[in-house]
Design a protein around this motif. Structure first.
Motif, PDB file in Angstrom:
ATOM      1  N   LEU A 239      -9.284  -2.990   5.021  1.00 17.59           N
ATOM      2  CA  LEU A 239      -7.876  -2.687   4.772  1.00 17.59           C
ATOM      3  C   LEU A 239      -7.514  -1.269   5.203  1.00 17.59           C
ATOM      4  CD1 LEU A 239      -7.257  -4.385   1.314  1.00 17.59           C
ATOM      5  CD2 LEU A 239      -6.398  -5.104   3.550  1.00 17.59           C
ATOM      6  N   MET A 240      -8.394  -0.302   4.921  1.00 20.33           N
ATOM      7  CA  MET A 240      -8.085   1.080   5.304  1.00 20.33           C
ATOM      8  C   MET A 240      -8.070   1.232   6.828  1.00 20.33           C
ATOM      9  SD  MET A 240      -7.186   2.621   2.688  1.00 20.33           S
ATOM     10  CE  MET A 240      -6.859   4.120   3.611  1.00 20.33           C
TER      11      MET A 240
ATOM     12  N   GLN B 154     -15.013   2.117  -4.849  1.00 21.46           N
ATOM     13  CA  GLN B 154     -16.125   1.294  -4.394  1.00 21.46           C
ATOM     14  C   GLN B 154     -17.185   2.140  -3.725  1.00 21.46           C
ATOM     15  OE1 GLN B 154     -17.021  -1.875  -0.926  1.00 21.46           O
ATOM     16  NE2 GLN B 154     -15.140  -2.218  -2.017  1.00 21.46           N
TER      17      GLN B 154
ATOM     18  N   GLU C  53     -15.129   6.060   2.260  1.00 22.38           N
ATOM     19  CA  GLU C  53     -14.720   5.432   3.520  1.00 22.38           C
ATOM     20  C   GLU C  53     -15.693   5.857   4.616  1.00 22.38           C
ATOM     21  OE1 GLU C  53     -10.524   4.921   5.969  1.00 22.38           O
ATOM     22  OE2 GLU C  53     -10.647   6.171   4.192  1.00 22.38           O
TER      23      GLU C  53
ATOM     24  N   GLN D 204     -12.255  -2.910   1.132  1.00 20.16           N
ATOM     25  CA  GLN D 204     -11.599  -1.603   1.279  1.00 20.16           C
ATOM     26  C   GLN D 204     -11.711  -1.057   2.696  1.00 20.16           C
ATOM     27  OE1 GLN D 204     -13.912   1.534   0.672  1.00 20.16           O
ATOM     28  NE2 GLN D 204     -12.333   3.096   0.655  1.00 20.16           N
ATOM     29  N   GLN D 205     -12.901  -1.166   3.303  1.00 17.46           N
ATOM     30  CA  GLN D 205     -13.087  -0.616   4.640  1.00 17.46           C
ATOM     31  C   GLN D 205     -12.169  -1.314   5.651  1.00 17.46           C
ATOM     32  OE1 GLN D 205     -15.103   1.983   5.129  1.00 17.46           O
ATOM     33  NE2 GLN D 205     -15.985   2.014   3.081  1.00 17.46           N
TER      34      GLN D 205
ATOM     35  N   PRO E 275      -6.347   0.778  -2.343  1.00 11.37           N
ATOM     36  CA  PRO E 275      -7.712   0.722  -1.814  1.00 11.37           C
ATOM     37  C   PRO E 275      -8.549   1.909  -2.306  1.00 11.37           C
ATOM     38  CG  PRO E 275      -6.079   0.496  -0.072  1.00 11.37           C
ATOM     39  CD  PRO E 275      -5.369   0.993  -1.291  1.00 11.37           C
ATOM     40  N   GLN E 276      -7.915   3.093  -2.449  1.00 11.16           N
ATOM     41  CA  GLN E 276      -8.569   4.334  -2.864  1.00 11.16           C
ATOM     42  C   GLN E 276      -9.773   4.655  -1.982  1.00 11.16           C
ATOM     43  OE1 GLN E 276      -8.943   3.535  -7.273  1.00 11.16           O
ATOM     44  NE2 GLN E 276      -8.401   5.685  -7.302  1.00 11.16           N
TER      45      GLN E 276
ATOM     46  N   VAL F 221      -8.487  -2.894  -4.864  1.00 13.35           N
ATOM     47  CA  VAL F 221      -9.381  -3.631  -3.972  1.00 13.35           C
ATOM     48  C   VAL F 221     -10.768  -3.707  -4.587  1.00 13.35           C
ATOM     49  CG1 VAL F 221     -10.414  -3.713  -1.681  1.00 13.35           C
ATOM     50  CG2 VAL F 221      -8.071  -2.893  -1.970  1.00 13.35           C
TER      51      VAL F 221
ATOM     52  N   TYR G  54       0.831  -1.213   0.000  1.00 17.87           N
ATOM     53  CA  TYR G  54       0.000   0.000   0.000  1.00 17.87           C
ATOM     54  C   TYR G  54       0.865   1.262   0.000  1.00 17.87           C
ATOM     55  CZ  TYR G  54      -2.844   3.700   2.158  1.00 17.87           C
ATOM     56  OH  TYR G  54      -3.446   4.885   2.461  1.00 17.87           O
TER      57      TYR G  54
ATOM     58  N   VAL H 204     -10.437 -10.866   1.570  1.00 12.24           N
ATOM     59  CA  VAL H 204     -10.413  -9.663   0.743  1.00 12.24           C
ATOM     60  C   VAL H 204     -10.259 -10.081  -0.722  1.00 12.24           C
ATOM     61  CG1 VAL H 204      -9.008  -7.639   0.145  1.00 12.24           C
ATOM     62  CG2 VAL H 204      -9.528  -8.150   2.544  1.00 12.24           C
TER      63      VAL H 204
ATOM     64  N   LEU I  30      -9.085  -8.821  -4.497  1.00 11.66           N
ATOM     65  CA  LEU I  30      -8.307  -7.835  -5.248  1.00 11.66           C
ATOM     66  C   LEU I  30      -8.453  -8.111  -6.739  1.00 11.66           C
ATOM     67  CD1 LEU I  30      -4.939  -7.952  -3.213  1.00 11.66           C
ATOM     68  CD2 LEU I  30      -6.969  -6.551  -2.753  1.00 11.66           C
TER      69      LEU I  30
END
Length: 488
Positions: free
Chosen positions: A153-154, A108, A111, A150-151, A103-104, A146, A96, A134, A136
């Motif tokens: 991983l972030m 999707q 956040e 995403q939620q 993830p950005q 992702v 990352y 997860v 990818l």
């Protein structure tokens, strides 16, 4: 004693907040509504609703796409190539930070996890509890984006970056950032292995969209615009998101920041679709297909074409403010027999938004500014007709109704802006205000007219029979009373 009364599932509209209660719809559950169902207040499609009271069963909802759901033969050609692995959280974080795992925050969906929910995930890791896998997708350059997760991983990456302290967890770790944890706990988090499935770049290009749909079944689904944001990334996607952040646009939508479900972005895309494809190309009851096609068209646009589109959008939004002010995109609802007084609807109507913004690109900007009062008066007249009011109220995605709605709006504008040999058909705002200030009483029902917008200046000698649009040939009435007289 058990309560045998079933739990009623309620659904909220992301666009306007309307709450769907089956009791208000003849007992019909939301999942049983047809695919063409629209929000009664803002005409948003089914994909903009999410459950308020969780269902009592685990049956996945019906596919939201209109028509039969597309399926793949499991024994047919292989469409997806995947690789399963169990990397450590620390190795994912390294990817990352190097830009090889994306993830950005806007990818999707935005956040949205709270600090408490992020903290609960970290605590689960420390307790060796399983964390959902997860998904990818591999890009052409070998980097990964992702698809699902995403939620999670972030939450992990931001904790590694010491961006928040744990909250609502056990006392021994409450209030601590990653750097504050004992080395043993830091290592436990770093060495935690997460199950990852990666869709390789050799897979079918459309597979990500299908994967998103499958992953969202049985959960709070992404709406169509969030899906487009996932699988149709590129310059045009960034372009419409950039326009959705324009201050004038947010002011019109009453937003202080971006909409959490990307409604503001989708409304920009609707404008662009009607601008570029015209309303005649809208497929019957398939607005999602219409908007998907616009994304493809936008990807092929040159820098000059994008600049022209941005200019037209800004002009349309500015003119909506100039002509209609706070009542842009809102219906004016005429009164009735019991109460002849009319009023502006409190909610914005996306079908009206479509025609208003589209209409503001048909003439030069100065023409609209010069005739703002006349356009406003003619608009209220049109909104009070039973046909146009019905066209805004429901089934806004039916192609014949879309064509009729745009044609009526176009005819109204042309009549106001082109004029006629008799002079303008509609009385000016100044003439109406002058009559209202002298005697705000309806010439038909003899009741007081409460609002200037509900006042109509009618021709005593009909315009169709040669009557002039002048004060000597004017009578002030309620809009409802004038309409009722015309229909009698």
């Amino acid at each position: 004693m058990t309560n045998s009364e079933p739990v009623v599932n309620l659904y909220d509209c992301d666009s306007c907040g309307y709450r769907y209660d089956p009791q208000d719809h003849a007992g019909v559950d939301f999942d049983e509504q047809p695919e063409a169902f629209e929000c009664p207040t803002c005409q948003a499609g089914r994909d903009h609703f999410h459950v308020f009271t969780p269902p009592t069963d685990d049956v996945a909802p019906e596919p939201k796409e209109e028509g039969p759901a597309e399926s793949r033969d499991p024994l047919g050609p292989r469409l997806m190539y995947t690789k399963a692995s169990s990397p450590t959280l620390h190795s994912l974080y390294n990817r990352y930070t190097k830009g090889r795992l994306v993830p950005q925050p806007e990818f999707q969906r935005y956040e949205v996890w709270s600090v408490q929910k992020r903290s609960a995930l970290i605590e689960s890791v420390l307790l060796d509890l399983p964390v959902p896998q997860v998904f990818l997708a591999q890009e052409g350059d070998g980097a990964s984006v992702v698809v699902d997760g995403q939620q999670r991983l972030m939450a992990i990456f931001r904790f590694f970056g010491n961006e928040y302290a744990l909250k609502g967890v056990g006392k021994s770790i409450e209030g601590k950032k990653f750097k504050d944890l004992p080395a043993t706990l830091q290592e436990k988090i770093e060495n935690y292995e997460l199950n990852v499935v990666e869709v390789l770049k050799e897979s079918d290009p459309d597979i990500r969209f299908a994967l998103f749909q499958r992953l969202n079944e049985g959960s709070v689904s992404l709406n169509d615009q969030e899906l487009r944001n996932c699988v149709m990334r590129g310059p045009y996607n960034e372009f419409i998101k950039e326009l959705s952040a324009e201050p004038a646009w947010r002011k019109r939508l009453k937003l202080k920041a971006r909409h959490p479900r990307m409604v503001d972005v989708e409304l920009v895309l609707r404008y662009m679709a009607f601008r570029d494809q015209t309303y005649l190309k809208h497929p019957d009851k398939k607005t999602s297909k219409f908007l998907d096609r616009q994304m493809s068209i936008g990807d092929q646009m040159s820098e000059k074409e994008l600049a022209d589109a941005k200019r037209d959008f800004r002009n349309a939004v500015e003119l909506a403010e100039t002509v209609f002010g706070e009542n842009a995109f809102r219906r004016f609802v005429a009164g009735d027999v019991v109460n002849p007084g009319g009023a502006w609807d409190k909610r914005q109507n996306r079908a009206l938004m479509d025609v208003q913004l589209w209409g503001f690109n048909r003439y030069e900007k100065g023409v609209y500014v010069k005739n703002a009062d006349a356009i406003r008066e003619a608009t209220i007249e049109l909104l009070c007709t039973s046909e146009f009011s019905d066209l805004l109220a429901h089934t806004i995605s039916e192609s014949k109704r879309i064509e009729r709605r745009f044609d009526l709006w176009k005819n109204m504008l042309d009549e106001v802006l082109k004029g006629s040999e008799q002079g303008p058909r509609a009385f000016s705002r100044d003439e109406k205000e002058a009559a209202f200030s002298v005697n705000p009483v309806c010439a038909i029902c003899n009741q007081k007219i409460q609002s200037i917008d509900d006042a109509h200046l009618d021709h005593v000698e009909p315009f169709s029979k040669g009557g002039k649009t002048e004060s000597a040939n004017a009578a002030l009435t309620h809009r409802y009373c004038n309409q009722a007289k015309s229909n009698s």
